[in-house]
Design a protein around this motif. Structure first.
Motif, mmCIF file in Angstrom:
data_model
loop_
_atom_site.group_PDB
_atom_site.id
_atom_site.type_symbol
_atom_site.label_atom_id
_atom_site.label_comp_id
_atom_site.label_asym_id
_atom_site.label_seq_id
_atom_site.Cartn_x
_atom_site.Cartn_y
_atom_site.Cartn_z
ATOM 1 N N TRP A 23 0.866 -1.189 -0.082
ATOM 2 C CA TRP A 23 -0.165 0.023 0.001
ATOM 3 C C TRP A 23 0.968 1.390 -0.018
ATOM 4 N N ILE A 24 1.830 1.329 0.893
ATOM 5 C CA ILE A 24 2.899 2.550 1.039
ATOM 6 C C ILE A 24 3.558 2.503 -0.463
ATOM 7 N N LYS A 30 4.188 5.611 -6.298
ATOM 8 C CA LYS A 30 3.529 5.485 -7.472
ATOM 9 C C LYS A 30 3.626 4.262 -8.504
ATOM 10 N N ILE A 31 3.841 3.147 -7.738
ATOM 11 C CA ILE A 31 4.534 1.901 -8.304
ATOM 12 C C ILE A 31 3.101 1.293 -9.040
ATOM 13 N N ASP A 32 3.042 0.922 -10.324
ATOM 14 C CA ASP A 32 2.045 0.185 -10.868
ATOM 15 C C ASP A 32 1.992 -1.433 -10.453
ATOM 16 N N ILE A 202 1.246 -7.162 -3.643
ATOM 17 C CA ILE A 202 0.649 -6.731 -4.626
ATOM 18 C C ILE A 202 -1.112 -6.617 -4.331
ATOM 19 N N ILE A 203 -1.374 -7.214 -3.119
ATOM 20 C CA ILE A 203 -2.739 -6.987 -2.621
ATOM 21 C C ILE A 203 -2.867 -5.496 -1.943
ATOM 22 N N LEU A 207 -5.363 -2.547 -3.035
ATOM 23 C CA LEU A 207 -6.115 -2.083 -2.310
ATOM 24 C C LEU A 207 -6.097 -0.480 -1.985
ATOM 25 N N SER A 208 -4.728 -0.046 -2.471
ATOM 26 C CA SER A 208 -4.505 1.603 -2.528
ATOM 27 C C SER A 208 -5.347 2.464 -3.508
#
Length: 311
Positions: A23-24, A30-32, A202-203, A207-208
């Protein structure tokens, strides 16, 4: 045998910590997550399975467990697909079908198996888990793809997945008695940890991106029902049936029961991300079932062990 909720807190906190890192990473950096899902599907998962088979040196009996679990979960998924396709949209139905055949047997279940089972039981658990992993990237992937693609497109996508080829190649090397150099095996040791870390991160990344519109009570309730009603009943029935027809090793019985009570698989999000089928809904459902695990697993295991006489 009684498993206190405190025993599950270590695996749970580890998993939630990785979710938080994801999430962070998505919020601040801004990681895809989509390229990471592709990396998991096409590189990290196949090499993880290949390493496990080369290290485990599977026997015919162990592979029979893998095959039996693969067939069982594939039938479960096909049945759920038939029952849900008229009640949910094509993408939600495909995601439910995929999730119904798998669970968090690795990231969450394996640490619990190490607490609960003797060494032989852990080995049996791992080969059962392998059948579920193969399902995820064969039948499960096809069912997921059918929520968004035609039959031909889905089969092509499934045929391009390297996991099945890695699995067959490892079996061929084992059949020929080939032993990989120690240096090569040591270099593969990094992949299981990477699989766990990125699979849970990746979850958090997904969630972000979640908005309130992604919350679907009916979908999440169905996911919880599949994971914490259908699976425990199926595994309990399987153990009781095996006890009637053959001498069942207690270690195998306990391994099967544990497979029936783990949360939803994080690979639900990985596959949904790769195919573009409701990854936000999948991430929410995985999070809900994971948070319920410390409350439900001790209750289920205590009850099931008493019913089967394995406690």
């Amino acid at each position: 045998m009684d498993l206190a909720p405190e025993a599950l807190m270590g695996p749970l906190l580890m998993l939630l910590g990785f979710v938080g890192l994801g999430w962070i990473a998505a919020q601040r950096l801004k990681i895809d997550p989509r390229p990471i899902a592709t990396l998991l599907v096409y590189l990290i998962v196949p090499l993880t399975i290949f390493r496990a088979l080369m290290e485990g040196r599977p026997s015919i009996d162990y592979l029979a467990l893998t095959l039996a679990m693969f067939l069982l979960v594939s039938l479960m998924a096909l049945g759920v697909r038939r029952l849900t396709q008229a009640r949910f949209g094509p993408q939600e139905g495909a995601l439910l079908a995929f999730s119904s055949g798998t669970g968090n047997t690795g990231y969450f279940g394996l640490p619990v198996a190490l607490i609960l089972l003797p060494p032989e039981g852990v080995t049996l658990y791992l080969f059962c888990m392998l059948g579920i992993n193969v399902y995820e990237f064969t039948v499960g992937f096809y069912l997921s793809a059918r929520g968004h693609f035609s039959v031909r497109q889905s089969l092509i996508k499934m045929a391009r997945l390297p996991l099945l080829y890695a699995f067959l190649f490892a079996l061929l090397l084992n059949a020929l008695g080939v032993t990989l150099p120690d240096a090569l095996m040591e270099s593969l040791d990094v992949f299981p940890a990477t699989y766990t870390l990125l699979g849970m991160m990746i979850i958090g990344m997904t969630l972000s991106q979640v908005t309130l519109s992604a919350w679907d009570s009916r979908f999440i309730a169905t996911c919880v029902g599949l994971r914490y009603l259908l699976w425990p009943l199926v595994m309990l029935a399987a153990v009781l049936l095996l006890q009637q027809v053959t001498p069942l090793a207690p270690e195998l019985g306990m391994a099967l029961l544990l497979l029936g009570v783990v949360p939803m698989a994080s690979n639900v999000v990985v596959v949904a991300m790769e195919l573009g089928i409701q990854p936000q809904k999948g991430a929410l459902a995985v999070l809900v079932t994971t948070l319920l695990a410390p409350l439900l697993i001790p209750f289920y295991l205590s009850l099931m062990l008493r019913v089967t006489g394995l406690g």
